[in-house]
Write a protein that holds these residues in place. Structure first.
Motif, PDB file in Angstrom:
ATOM      1  N   ARG A 278      33.163  35.537  42.477  1.00  0.00           N
ATOM      2  CA  ARG A 278      33.292  36.077  41.127  1.00  0.00           C
ATOM      3  C   ARG A 278      33.885  37.481  41.131  1.00  0.00           C
ATOM      4  O   ARG A 278      34.619  37.864  40.223  1.00  0.00           O
ATOM      5  N   THR A 279      33.546  38.258  42.168  1.00  0.00           N
ATOM      6  CA  THR A 279      34.061  39.627  42.255  1.00  0.00           C
ATOM      7  C   THR A 279      35.580  39.629  42.365  1.00  0.00           C
ATOM      8  O   THR A 279      36.265  40.396  41.679  1.00  0.00           O
ATOM      9  N   VAL A 280      36.117  38.753  43.220  1.00  0.00           N
ATOM     10  CA  VAL A 280      37.565  38.669  43.399  1.00  0.00           C
ATOM     11  C   VAL A 280      38.232  38.207  42.105  1.00  0.00           C
ATOM     12  O   VAL A 280      39.275  38.746  41.696  1.00  0.00           O
ATOM     13  N   LEU A 281      37.631  37.205  41.452  1.00  0.00           N
ATOM     14  CA  LEU A 281      38.186  36.717  40.187  1.00  0.00           C
ATOM     15  C   LEU A 281      38.181  37.816  39.127  1.00  0.00           C
ATOM     16  O   LEU A 281      39.145  37.962  38.349  1.00  0.00           O
ATOM     17  N   ALA A 282      37.098  38.604  39.088  1.00  0.00           N
ATOM     18  CA  ALA A 282      37.012  39.705  38.119  1.00  0.00           C
ATOM     19  C   ALA A 282      38.074  40.758  38.399  1.00  0.00           C
ATOM     20  O   ALA A 282      38.698  41.292  37.463  1.00  0.00           O
TER      21      ALA A 282
END
Length: 315
Positions: free
Chosen positions: A3-7
């Protein structure tokens, strides 16, 4: 994909689209990213428990390196300017850092401040070399033989800054995950134990100091090309304080924090000047006080707390 990378990808897409949706924000965002590089350099030192109140000297050295390269040598290529600023800043960081990283706490902060003010005085007085208080003009850079107009170069500079920001963020993350980066955090926790393990605190801090100087120098080079003019004020102590506040505002626990802080602070500054020109210092000051009191870990800390709370709520 986490999720961090997507954010982060989503944030980059939004940031990249803003100048095309709102053209007036292009210069502001370009300048914010440039200052974010220097703030990232300050944040690296903060990870080791060191506060530099003079890091604007490397920001200024990078800016003047670009101006000298064009004015004295006639070299205006964008990539040559970035490389020159990085090399000049690295050499200065090595030279000053070899002495400065022997000190800690307030002594380190004040010695950095003293060195930066000496350089500021020299750049202000050497009119024949630096243009004195009038500064130096920076010609519109070329790009691998392409000679763009000012407007065309501005259109190129923003995506170039974004690409360099992603590269710096990735390299910064890799550095912090490396043994050198881990040793840097360990110095803040227990320097004596690190020395007992056979790791040189001086060498670790010197490498971090040099990397931070390079980041500040690259930021100064980008700012010089965006503004088209350099002044001794680039090296002034208030600029150094601004960089520290930017790193703290965004949060120095992640490499994205200084860039987030720089964009936030530059946005507040622009809005304050636009709507309350006579009170913009007050508005920026109140905003920073609010962050210090209510967001001690910066904007990144707030984002992480909310992410943890959301995950716990989902469970």
């Amino acid at each position: 994909m986490s999720r961090t990378v997507l954010a982060l990808i989503a944030a980059l897409v939004v940031l990249a689209a803003l100048p095309y949706l709102f053209p007036t924000t292009r210069f502001m965002l370009t300048l914010a990213i440039a200052k974010g590089f220097a703030a990232l350099g300050v944040a690296l030192l903060l990870r080791g428990g060191l506060i530099s109140l003079g890091h604007a000297m490397y920001f200024g050295l990078g800016a003047y390196a670009v101006a000298f390269l064009g004015a004295r040598l006639g070299i205006t290529d964008f990539f040559a300017a970035i490389l020159t600023a990085a090399v000049v800043s690295a050499l200065a960081g090595l030279a000053f850092g070899a002495f400065l990283v022997r000190y800690r706490a307030i002594f380190f902060a004040m010695l950095n401040l003293a060195v930066s003010m000496v350089l500021f005085a020299l750049f202000s007085k050497l009119y024949g070399l630096t243009g004195g208080t009038d500064g130096l003009r920076v010609a519109v850079p070329s790009v691998l033989g392409w000679e763009p107009s000012r407007q065309q170069f501005d259109g190129f500079l923003f995506p170039a800054c974004l690409a360099l920001m992603v590269l710096a963020g990735w390299l910064g993350h890799r550095y912090l995950q490396s043994p050198l980066g881990q040793a840097l955090s360990a110095i803040h926790s227990n320097e004596l134990r690190l020395e007992y393990l056979g790791v040189s605190a001086w060498a670790t801090l010197l490498s971090a100091y040099t990397v931070s100087a390079v980041l500040a120098g690259v930021g100064g080079a980008l700012a010089a090309m965006a503004v088209g003019h350099v002044l001794p004020e680039y090296l002034y102590w208030t600029q150094s304080g601004h960089l520290v506040l930017t790193a703290v505002l965004g949060g120095f626990s992640a490499v994205a924090g200084p860039f987030i802080g720089a964009i936030t602070l530059e946005t507040i500054h622009t809005l304050a000047v636009g709507f309350a020109a006579e009170a913009w210092n007050l508005i920026v000051g109140v905003a920073l006080l609010g962050v210090i009191f209510f967001l001690p870990r910066g904007i990144v800390g707030l984002i992480r707390r909310r992410a943890v709370a959301r995950n716990e709520g989902a469970l």
